[in-house]
Write an enzyme that holds these catalytic residues in place. Structure first.
Site, PDB file in Angstrom:
ATOM      1  N   ASP A  71       0.830  -1.208   0.000  1.00 17.84           N
ATOM      2  CA  ASP A  71       0.000   0.000   0.000  1.00 17.84           C
ATOM      3  C   ASP A  71       0.864   1.257   0.000  1.00 17.84           C
ATOM      4  OD1 ASP A  71       0.702  -0.836   2.690  1.00 17.84           O
ATOM      5  OD2 ASP A  71      -0.618   0.740   3.451  1.00 17.84           O
ATOM      6  N   GLU A 136       0.124  -0.903   5.896  1.00 19.05           N
ATOM      7  CA  GLU A 136       1.200  -0.327   6.699  1.00 19.05           C
ATOM      8  C   GLU A 136       1.043   1.174   6.823  1.00 19.05           C
ATOM      9  OE1 GLU A 136       5.030   1.374   7.907  1.00 19.05           O
ATOM     10  OE2 GLU A 136       3.921   1.766   6.049  1.00 19.05           O
TER      11      GLU A 136
END
Length: 392
Positions: A71, A136
């Site tokens: 991400d 994250e």
């Protein structure tokens, strides 16, 4: 190095997928296919809206895990970019795109490093794993933390973990992060009595009451730090009070603050001392606490030796050790008793417009990762683990 480099090609394919947290946008499918072809057994671990992947090659011996996230943060105004953020572009030997440095470039380097290692050493002893998440940059509740819980229930802990966060400052490999400070957030509410500014004797102004207490918190010496960590820092990030007019004394003040703390103090101690300082100023208050992560440090040992020697072998530079910066998913993996080191590209452009990484750095990073694998898994005496990780 031309545009046909496997590492560069894979990095570009990842950047083309707009995987803004918690979306994965097909990144794990792409990486999983490459890992499966290299002999890895894949275990998808979706939790909520978050995609996670555990990939494992080998069934015995010491375990080296590569960890990272697919991400990325939102690109911001696309018109501010010199080229579209999810269309990778190469200009003057530099790859541009959201995630180029944080951390799709490192993910590509990890995969090609492992492919190179497996080709060279198809029967190498030991095990290799990948722990990948799409959560994250966001809350991080259903990402690596949940995978670590899953690993713990199976008594499966890596001996070593390389996290591909962008750790370098000025030159690739000039810094190894061998730990991180803890992060403790507080949401403080101080109660007063609302009233008219012309009649302060009938009110109780929480701003006036809070000012000396907050100043005391800012001035407090929380600890002296350690050999690995600087002293704990306290920062107020937001203060809000009042109705936005000049003639009303507010009835409540809200403040947000953060501790970045070392191993010299615990989160519980910081909470207790904060409450004591506020109480000593006679405040009526409440605090909602959120512990984002405990501090951790990897002491000198097999992983630090292998990573430092690999960087020196590829770049000619000996990296410095650092525990600075923000938090990373290393804080969750360290709970397993795993030695954790962060080693990745330059961090100067992360989260910024025109995020970038030097094309040559990507290929060097891939070679560094392969070198670490060879040092740890091929039995060099300086890289042998003294014991397996301990699961708490």
């Amino acid at each position: 190095m031309g545009a046909t480099s496997p590492t560069l090609a894979l990095a570009c394919e990842l950047i083309r997928r707009p995987s803004v947290t918690p979306a994965d946008a097909g990144c794990l499918e792409l990486l999983g296919a490459r890992l499966a072809a290299a002999g890895f057994a894949l275990t998808p671990l979706p939790f909520g809206a978050v995609s996670n992947l555990w990939a494992l090659r080998g069934d015995r011996g010491p375990l080296l895990c590569f960890a990272g996230h697919t991400d990325v943060v939102p690109p911001g105004p696309e018109t501010a970019w010199h080229s579209p953020p999810f269309e990778p572009r190469i200009r003057d030997g530099v790859l541009y795109g959201r995630g180029a440095a944080d951390m799709k470039g490192a993910l590509a380097a990890m995969v090609t490093a492992v492919e190179r290692f497996v080709t060279r050493h198809p029967d190498a002893p030991g095990r290799i794993a990948f722990l990948l998440t799409s959560d994250e940059e966001g809350p991080a509740a259903d990402g690596t933390a949940r995978v670590v819980d899953w690993l713990r229930t199976r008594r499966l802990a890596p001996d070593w973990c390389l996290v591909g966060e962008p750790s370098s400052h000025e030159l690739l490999g000039d810094t190894l992060r061998n730990g991180r400070r803890g992060s403790l957030n507080g949401a403080l509410r101080i109660q007063g009595i609302q009233g008219h500014v012309a009649y302060p004797e009938l009110a109780d102004n929480p701003i006036h009451r809070a000012a000396p207490a907050l100043a005391a918190l800012v001035a407090e010496q929380w600890d002296q730090g350690t050999d690995q960590f600087p002293p704990t820092s306290f920062q107020i990030s937001n203060i809000r009070a009042g109705a936005g007019v000049t003639n009303v004394i507010p009835g409540e003040l809200e403040a947000l603050f953060n501790f970045r703390f070392s191993t010299a103090v615990t989160a519980a101690e910081l909470q207790k001392r904060t409450a004591a300082i506020l109480g000593a100023h006679g405040l009526s208050f409440e605090i909602d606490w959120q512990l984002s992560g405990e501090p951790f440090v990897t002491e000198p040992g097999p992983l630090l030796s292998a990573a430092g020697d690999a960087v020196a072998a590829v770049t000619g530079r000996r990296p410095a050790l650092s525990t600075g910066g923000g938090t990373s998913d290393g804080r969750f993996i360290a709970r397993l008793g795993t030695q954790v080191v962060e080693l990745g590209p330059l961090n100067a452009s992360i989260h910024r417009i025109d995020e970038q990484v030097a094309v040559e750095d990507l290929e060097q990073l891939s070679r560094i990762y392969t070198d670490v694998l060879e040092r740890l898994l091929l039995g060099e005496s300086s890289a042998r683990p003294s014991a397996g990780a301990v699961i708490s």
